[in-house]
Design an enzyme around this catalytic site. Structure first.
Site, PDB file in Angstrom:
ATOM      1  N   CYS A   1      -4.002  20.285   7.506  1.00  0.00           N
ATOM      2  CA  CYS A   1      -2.874  20.714   8.338  1.00  0.00           C
ATOM      3  C   CYS A   1      -3.375  20.785   9.774  1.00  0.00           C
ATOM      4  CB  CYS A   1      -2.261  22.027   7.853  1.00  0.00           C
ATOM      5  SG  CYS A   1      -3.353  23.454   7.941  1.00  0.00           S
TER       6      CYS A   1
ATOM      7  N   ARG B   1      -1.348  26.440   6.092  1.00  0.00           N
ATOM      8  CA  ARG B   1      -0.888  25.586   5.001  1.00  0.00           C
ATOM      9  C   ARG B   1      -2.010  24.988   4.152  1.00  0.00           C
ATOM     10  NH1 ARG B   1       2.646  21.914   8.811  1.00  0.00           N
ATOM     11  NH2 ARG B   1       0.846  22.463  10.123  1.00  0.00           N
TER      12      ARG B   1
ATOM     13  N   ASP C   1       5.352  24.174   9.389  1.00  0.00           N
ATOM     14  CA  ASP C   1       4.326  25.037   9.972  1.00  0.00           C
ATOM     15  C   ASP C   1       4.882  26.462  10.089  1.00  0.00           C
ATOM     16  OD1 ASP C   1       2.468  26.292  11.538  1.00  0.00           O
ATOM     17  OD2 ASP C   1       2.365  24.708  13.047  1.00  0.00           O
TER      18      ASP C   1
HETATM   19  P1  4NP Z   1      -1.469  25.507  10.012  1.00  0.00           P
HETATM   20  O1  4NP Z   1      -0.694  26.438  11.067  1.00  0.00           O
HETATM   21  O2  4NP Z   1      -1.517  24.118  10.595  1.00  0.00           O
HETATM   22  O3  4NP Z   1      -0.610  25.582   8.793  1.00  0.00           O
HETATM   23  O4  4NP Z   1      -2.846  26.126   9.830  1.00  0.00           O
HETATM   24  C1  4NP Z   1      -1.085  26.488  12.415  1.00  0.00           C
HETATM   25  C2  4NP Z   1      -2.046  27.374  12.817  1.00  0.00           C
HETATM   26  C3  4NP Z   1      -2.441  27.433  14.145  1.00  0.00           C
HETATM   27  C4  4NP Z   1      -1.844  26.581  15.075  1.00  0.00           C
HETATM   28  C5  4NP Z   1      -0.896  25.687  14.671  1.00  0.00           C
HETATM   29  C6  4NP Z   1      -0.529  25.621  13.340  1.00  0.00           C
HETATM   30  N1  4NP Z   1      -2.231  26.660  16.436  1.00  0.00           N
HETATM   31  O5  4NP Z   1      -1.683  25.895  17.244  1.00  0.00           O
HETATM   32  O6  4NP Z   1      -3.101  27.470  16.791  1.00  0.00           O
END
Ligand code: 4NP
Length: 154
Positions: free
Chosen positions: A8, A14, A125
Site C-alpha cells: 500500500c 492496509r 485508504d
Molecule cells: P496505507 O495508509 O497506505 O494504507 O498505509 C496511508 C498511511 C500513511 C499515508 C498515506 C496512506 N501518508 O501519506 O502518510
C-alpha cells in the site's frame, strides 16, 4: 513455498493488515509453512514505525495482532516474491514504474480481484477518514485474502 508481498502507500494501514489477515488464514489451515508473507509501502515516510494506532485498535477488535513495522518496497522485492498485491490503482502504477522487467510487472495483482462477497475496484485508504474506513478495510481484506489463499493453496 509461495511468497506474497502486500503493498500500500504508507505500509502502516492496509498492507500490514492484509499481511496479518493472510497469515491468520494460513495458520488456521495449518499451511503457514507453505507461505512467506510480508508487506511494504511505496513511500518510506513511515519506515520503522508500527502500524497506525487506529488500524491496530480495529485489528484487535477482530482478534488480530499486527506486529509488522513499515518498510519501503525495493526493486529486488520483485525477485524475492511470487505475487505482489496492490490495494489501489495508484499502487499499481507506481509498482509498474518500479518493476525492472516484464516478468516483474506480471507479478502485480489487485487485492480487489480476489473479492468474492464484495464489489469494489480498490481498497480505500483509511488514513484520513474515520472508524468506518478502518472497519471497511478489514471487511474487504478478509474477503479477498480468503480467496487469495484458496487460489494459491495447493
Ligand atoms: P496505507 O495508509 O497506505 O494504507 O498505509 C496511508 C498511511 C500513511 C499515508 C498515506 C496512506 N501518508 O501519506 O502518510
Amino acid at each position: 513455498m509461495t511468497k506474497i508481498l502486500f503493498i500500500c502507500l504508507g505500509n502502516i494501514c492496509r498492507s500490514p493488515m492484509a499481511e496479518t489477515i493472510f497469515k491468520h488464514i494460513a495458520e488456521q489451515h495449518g499451511a503457514d509453512d507453505d507461505y512467506f508473507v510480508d508487506s511494504a509501502g511505496l513511500i518510506g515516510f513511515h519506515a520503522g514505525e508500527p502500524a497506525d494506532e487506529r488500524m491496530q485498535r480495529h485489528a484487535r477488535r477482530h482478534g488480530y495482532h499486527i506486529t509488522h513495522r513499515s518498510r519501503p518496497m525495493r526493486e529486488y522485492d520483485f525477485a524475492d516474491f511470487d505475487i505482489v498485491v496492490a490495494m489501489d490503482e495508484d499502487n499499481v502504477s507506481r509498482l509498474n514504474r518500479m518493476a525492472p522487467t516484464l516478468e516483474a510487472q506480471g507479478k502485480i495483482v489487485r487485492m480487489t480481484d480476489y473479492l468474492t462477497h464484495h464489489t469494489a475496484d480498490h481498497v480505500p485508504d483509511p488514513y484520513y477518514g474515520g472508524d468506518s474506513g478502518f472497519e471497511h478495510v478489514i471487511e474487504l481484506l478478509e474477503d479477498a485474502c480468503a480467496e487469495l489463499f484458496r487460489q494459491t493453496n495447493h
